[in-house]
Design an enzyme around this catalytic site. Structure first.
Site, mmCIF file in Angstrom:
data_model
loop_
_atom_site.group_PDB
_atom_site.id
_atom_site.type_symbol
_atom_site.label_atom_id
_atom_site.label_comp_id
_atom_site.label_asym_id
_atom_site.label_seq_id
_atom_site.Cartn_x
_atom_site.Cartn_y
_atom_site.Cartn_z
ATOM 1 N N LYS A 102 26.969 4.341 21.421
ATOM 2 C CA LYS A 102 26.052 4.959 22.118
ATOM 3 C C LYS A 102 24.664 4.166 22.383
ATOM 4 C CE LYS A 102 22.695 7.988 21.652
ATOM 5 N NZ LYS A 102 21.646 7.287 22.607
ATOM 6 N N GLU B 258 20.392 0.719 9.194
ATOM 7 C CA GLU B 258 19.407 -0.363 9.517
ATOM 8 C C GLU B 258 18.370 0.462 10.391
ATOM 9 O OE1 GLU B 258 16.951 -2.570 11.074
ATOM 10 O OE2 GLU B 258 18.242 -3.654 12.416
ATOM 11 N N CYS C 281 12.137 -3.951 14.396
ATOM 12 C CA CYS C 281 12.190 -3.211 13.336
ATOM 13 C C CYS C 281 11.591 -4.112 12.035
ATOM 14 C CB CYS C 281 13.610 -2.904 12.862
ATOM 15 S SG CYS C 281 14.803 -4.086 12.969
ATOM 16 N N GLU D 196 5.464 2.788 10.233
ATOM 17 C CA GLU D 196 5.672 1.973 11.416
ATOM 18 C C GLU D 196 5.352 2.321 12.808
ATOM 19 O OE1 GLU D 196 9.973 2.082 12.275
ATOM 20 O OE2 GLU D 196 10.014 -0.169 12.088
#
Ligand code: NAI
Length: 797
Positions: free
Chosen positions: A192, A266, A300, A397
C-alpha cells in the site's frame, strides 16, 4: 541589462531548465486519467476514488482508487494463491525475475523519474540521479540474494504473504526496499503506497506484469490509512513491513500484538549532524545542504539537528547562511533547482506550525531573503539558532527543510546531545580525526552512522533504526532476515510456549521421582546488581512438585524489584563495551562452575519437575554445553564490511541492544534460561531474567554459580514471581530495550502490546525443543540479541 557571458560568469545566475512532463502525462492518459487497484495481475475497479495532485502546481494528475476492506481481502487472497508457485521456484528463477525488474526500471527510468517528481514535488535531479538508479540497484542486488538464497540462507524459507505499507517521501525507492527482498526470498506481497504518491507504484506494478512477474505475486492497493489498517489486521497476512511515522508504527505494533505476525518498522528520526572543530568547513556546509535540504527535508534520516563544537559554530552558521541564500526552490521538473515542493498542504501546515512553535519557544529563526514561488506548496530552507535541547523543534521530527543548531564543547557532550531524543535512526560525524570519528560512532544510538558524509544509501548496506526509530533492517544480508524464517518453524502460527503454568497437564503427567527432596530450609532471594536481595514486599511463593509436595519457596518480585533490576542492568553497560574474549572467558567459567555442581542441579530439576534423574542430568549437561556454545560465539559473531559503490567502506557492526528482559521457558527450567540468557550476554547485553514461574529454583540456584564466576554485578539480574505478570511490567518499562518472552499466547500479546511504549524489540521464541541445538541455539538467537549499525567511511582527501 543585456545578458553577456561575462555577466553570467560574474553573477553565476541561470534560468530554468525544465524536463518534459510528457512521458508521465501520456502514461496517465493511457489509463484515461484514472486507476483501479492492481490485484492478481490485473486492474480492478474500486467503488471510491480520490485525486492525486502535483504539489508544485496544485494541478490534478489523476484519480486513484480508494481501496475498501473487501479490496484488501481480495489482494491478500491473490497473494496467498500466488505463494505456493512463487516460493517453489528455484532461487535462480526468482533471480531472473528480479533481474528483469531491474532492467525494466532502467529502461523506463525517465518515465519513472518524471512521474515521481510530478506526484511528490521533489526535484527531477534527485529522482533521476538518486531515487531511480537506487531502485534499480535494489532489484539487481536482491536478484543476487535470490540466486544465493539456497546456499547463503540454507534451512530458511519465505515468511509467506507480506503486507507492506510505505510513505510518500521516497515512493518508488521505499517500494524497492520493501518488494525486492520480499520477492527474492519467495514471499508474495500486498503493497500500500501513501495516499499522496500512489502513481509510481501503480506504474511499477504494470511494468512488473509486462516483464512476466506472475499474477498475484505483487498486488498494489491504493488509498489512505484505512486500507493500511485493514492490511495490518488481515488474518491471512504473515508479516507487516511499515515505513512511516512513529505514531502509526506504534498503532501497528499494538494491532499485531499476539497475532504471530512478523513485524519490521522503519520510523521517524531526529538525526544528529555532529561537527567537530577540525572538520573541513566547506565540506560540512555541502553536507548540511544534503542532510536537511535534500528532498525538502522530508527524509526520515535527515540530519535535522546540527551539533557544532563551540569554537567554530559562529563561523559555520555564517557560511551556512551565505549558502542558503543561494539555494533555489522551485517546480520539481526544473533541473536547476535545489529544492522542490512540500508533498501536500497538510505537511506544509505541519512545518509552519512547528516553526512558529520554535519561535514562540524563544529560538532564533533565519530564512533567506528571497521568496518561494506561490503557485505550489513551497517552504524555504530554515535555520534555527539558540535552540535549547529540550525545545519542541529539537525533539520532534519536523519532516521539512528546517535545521536546528546547538553547540557542544567536548566529544562526550556531543554524544550526550546526539542521543538526547527517543529516536535512533542515523547520525553524521564530521572530523578530520579518524580516531575521534571511530570513537564517537559506536557511542551513537543510531542504525547508520556516516563519517564525513551523509544520506548515503545502498542496497548492500542495511538501513534501519535503534530505539523509537523502529526495528529490522532493509538492505544487505541483514535485511534478508526480515523476509525468511527457519524451515523447521513452518506451520507454527502461534508463539505460545505450549505450557500452561503450574500444574499443567504436561508437567503433572511426568513421572515423579523417588529422589530424595532437598529440605525446605531457606528462601532464595532475588538477584539484583550482583547481590541477593529480599523482594520489596517481602512476600514469597511456594513451589510445589507435580505431585503437590512442596519443594521450596522463592521471593515474589514486584514492579519495584523490576525497576531496581533494570537500573542495575543499565549500570552494568560496560559489559557490552568490553572484549568478546572476556565475555567468552566468563561464560566458560560459568559452565565450569555449573559442571562442578551438576548433581545438585539435576536433583533440583527432578524435585521441581518430576523428570527422572537421567533426564535431569541431560538437561544440566545441555545447559553446560549451551554456555560453552556462547562462550565460543562471544568473539565470533562478527560484523561485516559491505561492498558499497563508494570509495570507502561500510562497517556493519553487530551491537548489543542494551537491557534485555527475558521471560524464560516454563519447561526445562535450567536449559531454557541458559539458552536465552547466554546468547544475550555473550554479545554484550545485560539481562533481567524472569525464571519459570513453576520451577524457579533452578534459576535461584544458578545465581550462586554466577556469583562465583567473575560475572560483573548487574549483567544478569533474576526476579522470581508470577512470570507473566512480571513480563508485562518489564515490557512497559521504558528503559528496557528488548523483551524476549516464553509463555502463554495471552502473555505474549500483552508483552508485544506493552512494548509499543518505547518500541522495544520483542521476540517470542514459542514452543521449541530446547535440547535440539538446531532450534535452540546459534545465529537466530544472536541476531535477536544484536542490532546492526552501519558506519560509512569514505576514503580520500
Ligand atoms: P503516516 O505514518 O501516517 O503514513 C505512512 C503510511 O502509513 C501511509 O501509506 C499511510 O496511508 C499509512 N497509514 C496511515 N495510518 C495507518 C494505519 N492506522 N494503519 C496502517 N497504515 C496507515 O505518515 P504521514 O501522515 O504521511 O506523515 C505524518 C508525519 O509522519 C510526517 O510529518 C513525518 O513527520 C512522519 N513521517 C515519517 C516518515 C519516515 O520515513 N520516517 C515517512 C512519512 C511520514
Amino acid at each position: 541589462m543585456t545578458t553577456t557571458v561575462a555577466r553570467i560568469f560574474e553573477t553565476m545566475e541561470w534560468g530554468p531548465a525544465p524536463e518534459a512532463s510528457a512521458p508521465a502525462l501520456e502514461w496517465i492518459q493511457s489509463h484515461g486519467g484514472a486507476f483501479g487497484l492492481f490485484i492478481g495481475g490485473r486492474w480492478v475497479p474500486a467503488t471510491d476514488s480520490f485525486e492525486t495532485i502535483n504539489p508544485a502546481t496544485r494541478a490534478v494528475l489523476a484519480r486513484v482508487a480508494q481501496a475498501g476492506v473487501n479490496d484488501v481481502d481480495a489482494a491478500v487472497r491473490a497473494a496467498r494463491a500466488a505463494l505456493p508457485a512463487w516460493s517453489a521456484l528455484s532461487g535462480h528463477a526468482r533471480a531472473r525475475h528480479l533481474y528483469a525488474l531491474a532492467r525494466t526500471i532502467q529502461k523506463h527510468a525517465r518515465l519513472l523519474a518524471v512521474l515521481e517528481s510530478l506526484d511528490n514535488g521533489k526535484s527531477i535531479r534527485e529522482t533521476r540521479d538518486l531515487d531511480i538508479p537506487l531502485v534499480a540497484r535494489h532489484f539487481y542486488h536482491h536478484a543476487g540474494w535470490a540466486q544465493l538464497l539456497e546456499s547463503e540462507f540454507a534451512g530458511y524459507g519465505p515468511v509467506g504473504v507480506v503486507g507492506q505499507i510505505i510513505p510518500w517521501n521516497f515512493p518508488l525507492l521505499m517500494l524497492a526496499w520493501k518488494i525486492a527482498p520480499a520477492l527474492a526470498a519467495g514471499n508474495t506481497v500486498v503493497l500500500k503506497p501513501a495516499e499522496f504518491t500512489p502513481l509510481t507504484a501503480l506504474c511499477f506494478a504494470e511494468l512488473a506484469a509486462h516483464t512476466g512477474l506472475p499474477p498475484g505475486v505483487l498486488n498494489v492497493i491504493t488509498g489512505d490509512g484505512r486500507p493500511g489498517a485493514a492490511l495490518v489486521e488481515h488474518a491471512d497476512v504473515d508479516k507487516i513491513a511499515f515505513t512511516g511515522s512513529t505514531e502509526v508504527g506504534r498503532i501497528i505494533r499494538r494491532k499485531t500484538a499476539g497475532t504471530g505476525k512478523r513485524l519490521t518498522l522503519e520510523l521517524g528520526g531526529k538525526s544528529p549532524f555532529i561537527v567537530f572543530e577540525d572538520a573541513d568547513q566547506d565540506s560540512v556546509v555541502e553536507g548540511v545542504v544534503d542532510a536537511i535540504w535534500f528532498n525538502q527535508g522530508q527524509v526520515c534520516c535527515a540530519g535535522s539537528r546540527l551539533l557544532v563544537q563551540e569554537g567554530v559554530a559562529e563561523r559555520l552558521v555564517q557560511k551556512l547562511r551565505t549558502r542558503m541564500e543561494k539555494l533555489r526552490v522551485g517546480p520539481s521538473l526544473d533541473k536547476a533547482i535545489d529544492m522542490g515542493a512540500i508533498v501536500a498542504p497538510v505537511q506544509l501546515e505541519r512545518i509552519r506550525g512547528l516553526v512558529e512553535q520554535g519561535v514562540t519557544e524563544g529560538a532564533t529563526m533565519w530564512q533567506p531573503s528571497w521568496a518561494c514561488p506561490t503557485d505550489g506548496y513551497f517552504y524555504p530552507p530554515t535555520l534555527f539558532t539558540g535552540v535549547s535541547p529540550a525545545a519542541t523543534i529539537a525533539q520532534v521530527e519536523i519532516f521539512g527543510p528546517v535545521l536546528v543548531t546547538m553547540t557542544f564543547r567536548t566529544p562526550a557532550e556531543a554524544v550526550a546531545l546526539a542521543n538526547n531524543t527517543p529516536y535512533g535512526l542515523a547520525a553524521s560525524v564530521w572530523t578530520e580525526n579518524i580516531n575521534l570519528a571511530l570513537d564517537v560512532a559506536p557511542k551513537l544510538k543510531a542504525g547508520v552512522v556516516w563519517v564525513n558524509s551523509t544520506n548515503l544509501f545502498d542496497a548492500a548496506s542495511g538501513f534501519g533504526g535503534y530505539r523509537e526509530s523502529g526495528f529490522g533492517r532493509e538492505g544487505g544480508r541483514e535485511g534478508m532476515w526480515a523476509y525468511i524464517k527457519p524451515k523447521w518453524d513452518e506451520g507454527r502460527g502461534t508463539r505460545d510456549e505450549g505450557v500452561s503454568i503450574a500444574g499443567s497437564a504436561t508437567e503433572s503427567t511426568r513421572p515423579t521421582s523417588p529422589v530424595h527432596l532437598p529440605p525446605i530450609d531457606r528462601t532464595p532471594k532475588l538477584f539484583i546488581g550482583g547481590r541477593q536481595v529480599r523482594p520489596d514486599q517481602g512476600y514469597t511463593r511456594r513451589i510445589v512438585a507435580p505431585d503437590g509436595r512442596p519443594v521450596g519457596e522463592v521471593g515474589e518480585g514486584n514492579r519495584k524489584d523490576l525497576r531496581d533490576a533494570v537500573e542495575a542492568a543499565h549500570q552494568a553497560a560496560d559489559w557490552g563495551r568490553g572484549a568478546g574474549h572476556t565475555r567468552a572467558q566468563i561464560l566458560y567459567y560459568i559452565a565450569e562452575n555449573l559442571s562442578a555442581r551438576a548433581p545438585e542441579f539435576a536433583a533440583r530439576i527432578v524435585a521441581q519437575t518430576g523428570v527422572d534423574e537421567s533426564e535431569a542430568r541431560r538437561e544440566v549437561d545441555g545447559a553446560i554445553a549451551r554456555l560453552f556454545s556462547y562462550g565460543a560465539w562471544a568473539d565470533k559473531y562478527d560484523g561485516a564490511v559491505h561492498t558499497v559503490p563508494i570509495r570507502g567502506v561500510t562497517l556493519a557492526m553487530n551491537e548489543p541492544i542494551g537491557v534485555v528482559g527475558i521471560a524464560a521457558p516454563e519447561r526445562d527450567p535450567l536449559l531454557g534460561l541458559a539458552s536465552l540468557a547466554a546468547p544475550a550476554i555473550a554479545v554484550g547485553n545485560t539481562v533481567v531474567l524472569l525464571p519459570s514461574s513453576a520451577h524457579p529454583l533452578s534459576a535461584t540456584d544458578f545465581y550462586s554459580v554466577l556469583e562465583t564466576s567473575d560475572l560483573p554485578a548487574g549483567v544478569v539480574n533474576i526476579v522470581t514471581g508470577d512470570k507473566e505478570a512480571l513480563a508485562k511490567l518489564l515490557a512497559e518499562h521504558l528503559d528496557v530495550d528488548a523483551m524476549w518472552f516464553c509463555g502463554s499466547a495471552a502473555g505474549g500479546k500483552a508483552v508485544e502490546d506493552a512494548s509499543a511504549g518505547n518500541m522495544k524489540q520483542t521476540w517470542l521464541p514459542g514452543s521449541r525443543d530446547w535440547f535440539d541445538a538446531r532450534q535452540a541455539e546459534g545465529r537466530e538467537f544472536l541476531r535477536h540479541a544484536t542490532q546492526v549499525k552501519n558506519i560509512w567511511i569514505p576514503y580520500g582527501e
